[in-house]
Design an enzyme around this catalytic site. Sequence first.
Site, PDB file in Angstrom:
ATOM      1  N   HIS A  92     118.430-110.053  -1.414  1.00 23.58           N
ATOM      2  CA  HIS A  92     117.567-110.276  -0.287  1.00 23.58           C
ATOM      3  C   HIS A  92     116.203-111.017  -1.082  1.00 23.58           C
ATOM      4  O   HIS A  92     115.797-110.135  -1.970  1.00 23.58           O
ATOM      5  CB  HIS A  92     117.206-109.085   0.295  1.00 23.58           C
ATOM      6  CG  HIS A  92     118.315-108.544   0.970  1.00 23.58           C
ATOM      7  ND1 HIS A  92     118.469-108.433   2.369  1.00 23.58           N
ATOM      8  CD2 HIS A  92     119.084-107.635   0.434  1.00 23.58           C
ATOM      9  CE1 HIS A  92     119.521-107.912   2.610  1.00 23.58           C
ATOM     10  NE2 HIS A  92     120.123-107.173   1.542  1.00 23.58           N
TER      11      HIS A  92
ATOM     12  N   HIS B 164     126.059-106.488   6.598  1.00 23.33           N
ATOM     13  CA  HIS B 164     125.998-105.402   5.901  1.00 23.33           C
ATOM     14  C   HIS B 164     126.888-104.277   6.895  1.00 23.33           C
ATOM     15  O   HIS B 164     126.485-104.240   7.667  1.00 23.33           O
ATOM     16  CB  HIS B 164     124.606-104.769   5.685  1.00 23.33           C
ATOM     17  CG  HIS B 164     123.745-105.413   4.669  1.00 23.33           C
ATOM     18  ND1 HIS B 164     123.593-106.806   4.686  1.00 23.33           N
ATOM     19  CD2 HIS B 164     123.156-104.878   3.615  1.00 23.33           C
ATOM     20  CE1 HIS B 164     122.820-107.321   3.753  1.00 23.33           C
ATOM     21  NE2 HIS B 164     122.259-106.040   3.080  1.00 23.33           N
TER      22      HIS B 164
ATOM     23  N   HIS C 240     124.803-111.502  -2.640  1.00 20.11           N
ATOM     24  CA  HIS C 240     124.133-110.399  -1.939  1.00 20.11           C
ATOM     25  C   HIS C 240     122.882-110.279  -2.659  1.00 20.11           C
ATOM     26  O   HIS C 240     122.711-109.385  -3.703  1.00 20.11           O
ATOM     27  CB  HIS C 240     124.710-109.287  -1.841  1.00 20.11           C
ATOM     28  CG  HIS C 240     124.501-108.094  -1.024  1.00 20.11           C
ATOM     29  ND1 HIS C 240     125.278-106.978  -0.472  1.00 20.11           N
ATOM     30  CD2 HIS C 240     123.166-107.751  -0.655  1.00 20.11           C
ATOM     31  CE1 HIS C 240     124.363-106.168   0.172  1.00 20.11           C
ATOM     32  NE2 HIS C 240     123.114-106.734   0.079  1.00 20.11           N
TER      33      HIS C 240
ATOM     34  N   ASP D 223     121.197-107.006  -4.777  1.00 20.54           N
ATOM     35  CA  ASP D 223     120.727-106.534  -3.628  1.00 20.54           C
ATOM     36  C   ASP D 223     119.072-106.967  -3.413  1.00 20.54           C
ATOM     37  O   ASP D 223     118.807-107.906  -2.764  1.00 20.54           O
ATOM     38  CB  ASP D 223     120.938-105.096  -3.300  1.00 20.54           C
ATOM     39  CG  ASP D 223     120.709-104.689  -1.687  1.00 20.54           C
ATOM     40  OD1 ASP D 223     120.769-105.646  -0.940  1.00 20.54           O
ATOM     41  OD2 ASP D 223     121.233-103.512  -1.475  1.00 20.54           O
ATOM     42  N   ASP D 224     118.409-105.930  -3.988  1.00 22.21           N
ATOM     43  CA  ASP D 224     116.928-106.103  -4.071  1.00 22.21           C
ATOM     44  C   ASP D 224     116.466-105.931  -5.620  1.00 22.21           C
ATOM     45  O   ASP D 224     115.908-104.687  -5.766  1.00 22.21           O
ATOM     46  CB  ASP D 224     116.408-105.015  -3.131  1.00 22.21           C
ATOM     47  CG  ASP D 224     116.667-105.387  -1.781  1.00 22.21           C
ATOM     48  OD1 ASP D 224     116.239-106.290  -1.175  1.00 22.21           O
ATOM     49  OD2 ASP D 224     117.648-104.553  -1.236  1.00 22.21           O
TER      50      ASP D 224
ATOM     51  N   GLU E 286     127.564 -99.357   4.043  1.00 20.51           N
ATOM     52  CA  GLU E 286     126.706 -99.167   2.971  1.00 20.51           C
ATOM     53  C   GLU E 286     126.383 -97.506   3.164  1.00 20.51           C
ATOM     54  O   GLU E 286     126.867 -96.889   2.110  1.00 20.51           O
ATOM     55  CB  GLU E 286     125.324 -99.970   3.017  1.00 20.51           C
ATOM     56  CG  GLU E 286     124.286 -99.533   2.128  1.00 20.51           C
ATOM     57  CD  GLU E 286     122.917-100.393   2.080  1.00 20.51           C
ATOM     58  OE1 GLU E 286     122.722-100.719   3.294  1.00 20.51           O
ATOM     59  OE2 GLU E 286     122.099-100.307   1.142  1.00 20.51           O
TER      60      GLU E 286
HETATM   61  N1  ADE Z   1     117.284-105.149   3.268  1.00 21.81           N
HETATM   62  C1  ADE Z   1     117.233-105.315   2.130  1.00 21.81           C
HETATM   63  N2  ADE Z   1     118.199-104.574   1.325  1.00 21.81           N
HETATM   64  C2  ADE Z   1     118.960-104.096   2.111  1.00 21.81           C
HETATM   65  C3  ADE Z   1     120.017-103.030   2.321  1.00 21.81           C
HETATM   66  N3  ADE Z   1     120.260-102.813   0.804  1.00 21.81           N
HETATM   67  N4  ADE Z   1     120.503-102.713   3.085  1.00 21.81           N
HETATM   68  C4  ADE Z   1     120.209-103.210   4.322  1.00 21.81           C
HETATM   69  N5  ADE Z   1     119.299-104.060   4.581  1.00 21.81           N
HETATM   70  C5  ADE Z   1     118.459-104.386   3.359  1.00 21.81           C
HETATM   71 ZN    ZN Z   2     121.574-105.924   1.254  1.00 18.94          ZN
END
Ligand code: ADE
Ligand code: ZN
Length: 346
Positions: A27, A205, A25, A286-287, A208
């Site tokens: 992006h 997703h 996971h 994630d990011d 969340e």
């Molecule tokens: N795009 C990038 N990060 C995300 C996240 N945590 N939830 C949904 N979309 C995303």
């Molecule tokens: Zn994500």
Amino acid sequence: MFKVKPVAPDRLPALLRRMPKAELHIHIEGSLEPELMFALAKRNGLSLPYRDVEALRSAYVFDDLQSFLDIYHAGTLVLRTEQDFYDMTYAYLARAAADNVLHAEIFFDTQTHTGHGVGADVVITGLHRACVDARAALGISASLILCFLRHLSEQEAFECLEQVLPQRDLLVGVGLASSERGQPPEKFARVFGRARALGLRLVAHAGEEGPPAYIWSALDVLKVERIDHGVQAVNDAALMARLVHDRIPLTVCPLSNLKLRVFPMLANHNLGQLLEAGIVATVNSDDPAYFGGYVNQNFTETFAALGLTAQHAWQLARNSFEASFIDEARKRQYLDRLDACFETFV
Ligand code: ADE
Ligand code: ZN
């Protein structure tokens, strides 16, 4: 189950860093570090609305998912050429390999970039070329998952899928990302059906910020094999039983959940509860450029906050390979490397 030798708390971070793992996971646009963002802006003759790298980093304070997505989207404007996508992806893979990630399944979207006049083929070619080169140079394997943006229409997701068909063989699956509230998975039932017919693997997703009902519909309507995040499942006992029974993996992202205020503090995170319930949970970044750490940082901070043990570490790493879309022979090899790491760690 492999019985892990006890490890002293002060040695646990070293074990977490050393253990082989998969990341499922991430992006890729969320791995764009401020330094590279400035470099790409310069290369493309663009200016950023921040004085320097420090000013940009200090803007990374979020109230929720949407407040993050607004800043994240602005950052993607510097990505213009195939080389930009290559450089971003190669940088992530080098960083992940340093964290002993053996395999990564990378989310990307094309809708953001086609919206800026960049072709879907430019995005995919750049990402794929970086994956090929990183495999050869660093030994890390990677595959690509195209995410549809759920704040856009299903019709737009269909158009996105049609655009990438010439490069279908460069993708392992499709996913669903972006603003969750008010955007239930069932909105994308038909486009996921089409992706399934094309032989693509399915993830989404769900849970969340959104309710457990979104996890149910991701499973029952979209027929996904993994849930991204899914931390809201603990509020629904029947759903927890389903996830355990069907061994549906959750790709959990603790530092993301902290930064987007899904949990007030890392000590409140439910990763330990998910594992104790028998859920196939994994840890992911994630990011990472926005949330303060790559996968090992997610492991070390969460283990410290929750008092998790070496047994949990082994389980999470094992889950990451089990939940991945690699073939059984390679899974076996990676799992053997995992067990060898734990047997020889002192
Ligand atoms: N795009 C990038 N990060 C995300 C996240 N945590 N939830 C949904 N979309 C995303
Ligand atoms: Zn994500």
